[in-house]
Design an enzyme around this catalytic site. Structure first.
Site, PDB file in Angstrom:
ATOM      1  N   ASP A   1     -44.975  16.002  35.057  1.00 32.83           N
ATOM      2  CA  ASP A   1     -44.782  17.439  34.864  1.00 32.83           C
ATOM      3  C   ASP A   1     -43.312  17.831  34.960  1.00 32.83           C
ATOM      4  OD1 ASP A   1     -47.363  18.002  34.308  1.00 32.83           O
ATOM      5  OD2 ASP A   1     -47.809  19.109  36.152  1.00 32.83           O
TER       6      ASP A   1
ATOM      7  N   TYR B   1     -40.579   4.967  48.026  1.00 33.19           N
ATOM      8  CA  TYR B   1     -41.695   4.269  47.393  1.00 33.19           C
ATOM      9  C   TYR B   1     -41.903   4.748  45.965  1.00 33.19           C
ATOM     10  CZ  TYR B   1     -44.597   8.466  48.143  1.00 33.19           C
ATOM     11  OH  TYR B   1     -45.096   9.737  48.116  1.00 33.19           O
TER      12      TYR B   1
ATOM     13  N   MET C   1     -35.616 -10.779  11.125  1.00 33.59           N
ATOM     14  CA  MET C   1     -34.480 -10.617  10.213  1.00 33.59           C
ATOM     15  C   MET C   1     -34.473 -11.760   9.202  1.00 33.59           C
ATOM     16  SD  MET C   1     -31.572  -9.116  12.760  1.00 33.59           S
ATOM     17  CE  MET C   1     -31.780 -10.419  13.977  1.00 33.59           C
TER      18      MET C   1
ATOM     19  N   ARG D   1     -55.909  12.157  43.451  1.00 33.72           N
ATOM     20  CA  ARG D   1     -56.108  13.426  42.737  1.00 33.72           C
ATOM     21  C   ARG D   1     -57.513  13.941  43.018  1.00 33.72           C
ATOM     22  NH1 ARG D   1     -53.451   9.980  38.007  1.00 33.72           N
ATOM     23  NH2 ARG D   1     -54.886   8.570  39.056  1.00 33.72           N
TER      24      ARG D   1
ATOM     25  N   ARG E   1     -53.404  14.823  47.071  1.00 34.86           N
ATOM     26  CA  ARG E   1     -52.951  16.054  46.419  1.00 34.86           C
ATOM     27  C   ARG E   1     -54.132  17.015  46.337  1.00 34.86           C
ATOM     28  NH1 ARG E   1     -51.165  15.683  40.259  1.00 34.86           N
ATOM     29  NH2 ARG E   1     -53.417  15.724  39.964  1.00 34.86           N
TER      30      ARG E   1
ATOM     31  N   LYS F   1     -28.768 -17.386  18.654  1.00 31.06           N
ATOM     32  CA  LYS F   1     -28.749 -18.582  17.817  1.00 31.06           C
ATOM     33  C   LYS F   1     -27.347 -19.181  17.767  1.00 31.06           C
ATOM     34  CE  LYS F   1     -30.928 -18.010  13.982  1.00 31.06           C
ATOM     35  NZ  LYS F   1     -32.247 -18.541  14.354  1.00 31.06           N
TER      36      LYS F   1
ATOM     37  N   SER G   1     -42.852  14.149  46.922  1.00 31.27           N
ATOM     38  CA  SER G   1     -43.318  13.175  45.937  1.00 31.27           C
ATOM     39  C   SER G   1     -43.018  13.755  44.560  1.00 31.27           C
ATOM     40  CB  SER G   1     -44.822  12.913  46.085  1.00 31.27           C
ATOM     41  OG  SER G   1     -45.255  11.987  45.113  1.00 31.27           O
TER      42      SER G   1
ATOM     43  N   CYS H   1     -44.776   9.709  42.050  1.00 33.72           N
ATOM     44  CA  CYS H   1     -46.178   9.392  41.772  1.00 33.72           C
ATOM     45  C   CYS H   1     -46.542   9.583  40.298  1.00 33.72           C
ATOM     46  CB  CYS H   1     -47.115  10.212  42.649  1.00 33.72           C
ATOM     47  SG  CYS H   1     -46.946  11.998  42.423  1.00 33.72           S
TER      48      CYS H   1
ATOM     49  N   HIS I   1     -45.448 -18.324  12.927  1.00 40.75           N
ATOM     50  CA  HIS I   1     -44.999 -16.951  13.187  1.00 40.75           C
ATOM     51  C   HIS I   1     -46.018 -16.205  14.041  1.00 40.75           C
ATOM     52  CE1 HIS I   1     -44.890 -12.610  12.170  1.00 40.75           C
ATOM     53  NE2 HIS I   1     -43.583 -12.771  12.287  1.00 40.75           N
TER      54      HIS I   1
ATOM     55  N   GLY J   1     -38.328 -14.205  13.260  1.00 38.46           N
ATOM     56  CA  GLY J   1     -38.814 -13.852  11.936  1.00 38.46           C
ATOM     57  C   GLY J   1     -38.560 -12.431  11.499  1.00 38.46           C
TER      58      GLY J   1
ATOM     59  N   ARG K   1     -32.954 -22.000  22.017  1.00 39.70           N
ATOM     60  CA  ARG K   1     -32.932 -20.677  22.650  1.00 39.70           C
ATOM     61  C   ARG K   1     -33.973 -20.672  23.756  1.00 39.70           C
ATOM     62  NH1 ARG K   1     -35.667 -17.352  17.563  1.00 39.70           N
ATOM     63  NH2 ARG K   1     -37.650 -18.464  17.561  1.00 39.70           N
TER      64      ARG K   1
ATOM     65  N   ARG L   1     -28.100 -17.429   8.185  1.00 42.59           N
ATOM     66  CA  ARG L   1     -29.181 -17.000   9.086  1.00 42.59           C
ATOM     67  C   ARG L   1     -28.686 -15.928  10.049  1.00 42.59           C
ATOM     68  NH1 ARG L   1     -31.651 -22.345  11.700  1.00 42.59           N
ATOM     69  NH2 ARG L   1     -33.588 -21.169  11.686  1.00 42.59           N
TER      70      ARG L   1
END
Length: 917
Positions: A804, A886, A107, A597, A653, A26, A799, A866, A481, A105, A365, A96
């Protein structure tokens, strides 16, 4: 001393538009507009560094700051020709907030600051309008009491309603049976007379004295100090924290504070206020778009308590448009908005006030927009020569791309129209009606889809808006809003649905049905818990759940993705387990499958009995007989996937989960399986109990199955190779990659690899055809990452299973972490949920280490990821940095990953260029 206050006014400004980090969005906009010669009321910005210092010192104002602020306020007065605290010619200011990232909106803002009893009288005489001064005073008391003194706003709302009902009697309005909302529509604030306002102010001051034990502060300078401190504190209010968490805004940024001379849009019919956009923030269409209210303050438009009018003709109510009512101010506003968009080279969201016919800009803005609008705006600005293709790719938020892939209302589906409002944010959403934000959050946590229905939303509703599938408001416009925040979230929203009357007391939404002539013909009552459907593209509200249709991707989307694909280095693959998943992934631009999978194929009703028979068999031969039943099913699955991914890599896999996950637990299931296997149910029950694992994530799973039951992986390998040979006969062979999960030693890989090579040789001999394939492993354990050099002696690709790997590195179970992870993020122990965005410092270091060590052994080793992190833009930036080949993610996130990968490549390239310089 570091500069703490930046002044703007009189055509000069200490700051500029590049200083968002210091001055907030602002503040930077105000300084830049002042430099451009655009009419901006003078003021000053207290930097975000002061906010950081304020919190570091235990919420104490830095020494000398208030003296600097006082001098700056007096400088404002000199420019305006009035003085702060002066009874005869008083200066009023707004205070403000303004963070570097837009937080609409969230703050606090205080308007009309500087009023007290004596000054109100002076202002009334100066403005020759006692009603105006009293209305400004009662607004100021409520806001100051709420924001600074932290008095519950409900007390003041109740006082206002009592005053309104008393005024209704005087004006002959029968308010006895009216709801609060109906009374407010019948008797708006602008109709409250002088005596009603005077009495209301007296009651408000009494409430303040009762709650605080002190009179309302009369000293304008004390008011200013309290307001500045309150604005800083609002950086850490609950709604701001929720919004920051939703949009990944760092807590350390803090907020700037802007103090600015008030201009008044509520001086009469030649005054007004509004919000406008240089383009449509819902669709991206290039049209000047916005709403305004005559004789009103800015908060009236944003709060949605009054129905606003369109700015331009063609908005449905031409005679009330700003273009018709104030043509000179409108012409100036059109000129300004065009100039601002070209200057900032982005769609602008502006707030303005017209005071006695003169236009003032209060904010500009970069505007919040939907994903669809963001793509269209970026592409069209390239065509217009405002930005480059590179800038367009960087400008679109990858997360917002998902919005384009969401389904829309099926035009052919039967539906019952309840009402129509404004199409504030596109998309389709069905769910149970809830009337309160807390209820929305609670029901959503139970897995129930909900629609949050409110008369109008306020910043306090942010947590409920986040939880809801969609938002419906009875009041407010396209710049309210609800509309602005919903667009930023990508939530479906219908606003300003005036046919809807809401009773929070009875949890009921009553809809008035009108005929084509606009006459009411019927009413329908819908209660909390009933299901409705919103169409954010048309503003329609339907009773019940309405079927949806797949989204249609725009030409602009395809063009942006083409530019992104030209810029990115990382390939983007998909996690897909069926031919249908593979088809979807490919339609979204996936360049192959990075994770198939195979265990998902085992849960099918036609297969699960054979799977259980295999697991519970007493010896190898019985197990092989059961596996033989599964072989044709597995082969059929792989054929389907290979056809869809012809010529592209497919990484499969082999079986990963612990075997007990497939076992029956209900008595009838065990009895049926015992009959098939010709064994006693008690023997099967005992076997099931023996296979139970206390910590299955670290148990008998992954390649450990291959060590103990090699025939399982051998069956899967046979199915894969037979399917590959079958598809290759049609000259569309896939680029086959077989992946072993959970390996931690080279020996595990060597044993499994030898077994699979033997099966491959047998199948190729039987089929008279050979298919090339790669053998690799998932890196899911810290030991595997650290010993990557020796694993690479067997594996041709890695991969990273980052789901996990995160669990095993941090020692956190993903299934149980919900009990405490929120507190860890809230307390800044962890910056983000590590299962959503990669823990770069810990897990990321293991990934980087494994890449480096794997390449030393095998320089051409293929490296990918993956886990779900493969679709997270922040994680993708890291994967680009460590030069993976990748990422693989769910099909719906493929476009997100494509754009994020392009942005990561551009960022890395720019960083490299800076380093070289």
């Amino acid at each position: 001393m570091t500069k703490r206050i930046y002044f703007f006014g009189g055509g000069q400004a200490d700051g500029d538009g590049t200083q968002k980090a210091l001055l907030g969005g602002k503040g930077a906009g105000l300084h830049e507009m002042t430099r451009l010669g655009i009419p901006v009321p003078p003021g000053f910005t207290i930097t975000s560094e002061v906010c950081t210092e304020f919190f570091a010192s235990g919420e104490k104002m830095p020494e000398g700051l208030l003296a600097e602020a006082r001098a700056s306020v007096e400088r404002i007065g000199e420019l305006v020709g009035v003085r702060f605290g002066n009874v005869e010619a008083p200066l009023l200011v707004s205070v403000r907030s303004g963070a570097r990232a837009s937080m609409p909106g969230m703050m606090d803002t205080i308007l009309n600051l500087g009023l007290n009893d004596a000054i109100v009288e002076g202002l009334s005489a100066r403005m020759q309008n006692p009603r105006f001064a009293l209305d400004a005073y009662r607004r100021f008391i409520v806001t100051y009491a709420d924001v600074v003194l932290e008095i519950e706003r409900k007390r003041f709302d109740e006082a206002l309603e009592i005053a309104r009902r008393k005024a209704a009697v005087t004006l002959g309005v029968d308010a006895a049976r009216m709801t609060t909302a109906e009374l407010q529509r019948k008797l708006p604030d602008s109709m409250l007379d002088v005596e009603t306002l005077r009495s209301l102010v007296k009651e408000q001051r009494r409430i303040v004295a009762e709650v605080t034990g002190k009179p309302f502060p009369e000293d304008p300078w004390a008011q200013l100090e309290g307001a500045i401190m309150a604005v800083f504190r609002s950086w850490n209010n609950a709604r701001a924290k929720t919004y920051r968490k939703m949009h990944d805004i760092p807590e350390s940024w803090g907020t700037a504070c802007n103090v600015q001379a008030m201009v008044f849009g509520n001086l009469g019919d030649d005054s007004g206020t509004g919000v406008c956009f240089t383009r449509d923030p819902s669709t991206g269409e290039k049209r000047f778009f916005g709403e305004w209210l005559p004789n009103a303050q800015g908060e009236d438009v944003v709060a949605g308590v009054r129905t606003p009018h369109p700015i331009a003709r063609g908005g449905g109510d031409d005679e009330k448009s700003l273009e018709v009512r104030m043509p000179e101010a409108y012409t100036e506003l059109v000129r300004v908005q065009d100039r601002l968009e070209k200057h900032f080279r982005d769609m602008q969201d502006m707030e303005f006030t017209v005071q006695a016919g003169k236009l003032y800009l209060l904010q500009t803005r970069n505007g919040k927009r939907t994903g669809r609008a963001g793509v269209r705006i970026a592409v069209e600005m390239v065509r217009e020569g405002l930005i480059t293709q590179r800038e367009a790719v960087l400008r679109v938020d990858p997360q917002s791309i998902e919005q384009l892939l969401h389904p829309t209302i099926d035009a052919k589906a039967p539906k019952k129209l309840l009402a129509r409002g404004l199409p504030a944010s596109p998309g389709a959403a069905s769910g149970q009606i809830v009337f309160h934000a807390d209820e929305a959050e609670r029901k959503a946590a139970q897995g129930l889809p909900v629609i949050l229905v409110r008369a109008e939303t306020s910043p306090e509703d942010i947590h409920g808006m986040k939880a809801a599938n969609g938002i419906l408001t009875a009041r407010g416009g396209m710049t309210s809003h609800a509309a602005v925040v919903a667009r930023g979230m990508g939530k479906c929203c219908v606003a300003g649905c005036s046919a809807v009357a809401i009773s929070y007391e009875t949890a009921t939404m009553t809809v008035t049905i009108y005929d084509e002539a606009g006459r009411p013909t019927d009413t329908v009552s819908v209660r909390g818990g009933d299901v409705i459907t919103l169409d954010g593209a048309t503003g329609s509200v339907y009773l019940g759940a309405v079927p949806t249709a797949p989204a249609a991707l725009s030409a602009e989307f395809e063009e942006l993705m083409k530019w992104a694909d030209e810029k990115r280095r990382l390939k983007v693959l998909a996690n897909a387990d069926t031919g249908a998943d593979a088809r979807t992934a490919r339609s979204f631009g996936a360049e192959g499958i990075g994770l198939c999978r195979t265990e998902h194929m085992f849960f099918d009703d036609k297969r699960i009995a054979a799977v259980r028979e295999m697991i519970l068999s007493a010896d190898v031969e019985a197990r092989k007989r059961a596996l033989a039943k599964l072989l044709p099913f597995q082969r059929e699955d792989f054929v389907s996937i290979f056809h869809e991914m012809a010529g592209l890599p497919v990484t499969i896999r082999l079986l990963d989960p612990p075997l007990h996950e497939f076992l029956p637990h209900e008595r009838k299931q065990i009895e049926d399986l015992a009959a098939t296997m010709r064994v006693r149910p008690s023997d099967l029950t005992r076997k099931v109990e023996e296979l139970h694992e206390f910590n299955p994530m670290l148990g008998h799973r992954g390649c450990r199955l291959a060590v103990t039951f090699p025939e399982i992986y051998e069956m899967q390998a046979r199915a894969i190779f037979e399917a590959a040979c079958e598809v290759a006969a049609g000259s569309s062979a896939p680029k086959l990659e077989i992946m072993i999960p959970l390996a931690m030693t080279r020996r595990e890989l060597a044993m499994t690899k030898k077994s699979l090579e033997r099966v491959a040789a047998e199948v190729f001999a039987e089929k008279g055809r050979k298919v090339d394939y790669l053998f690799g492993t998932m890196i899911e354990l810290p030991r595997a990452a650290l010993r990557a050099a020796e694993l690479a002696e067997e594996a041709e690709f890695f991969s990273f299973g980052t789901n996990d790997l995160t669990q095993t590195t941090l020692g956190i179970s993903r299934d149980d972490a919900g009990k405490f992870l929120g507190a860890y993020v809230e307390s800044a122990i962890l910056p983000k949920d590590p299962f959503t965005s990669l823990d770069v410092e810990g897990v990321g270091e293991l990934v980087a280490t494994a890449c480096e060590r794997g390449k030393k052994t095998r320089p051409n080793i293929e490296l990918g990821v993956c886990g779900e992190h493969g679709g997270d833009p922040a994680s993708i930036r890291f994967f680009e940095r460590v030069k993976l080949d990748y990422v693989s993610c769910s099909p719906l996130r493929v476009p997100v990953a494509r754009l994020a990968a392009a942005q990561a490549a551009i960022t890395e390239e720019s960083a490299g260029a800076r380093t070289t310089d």
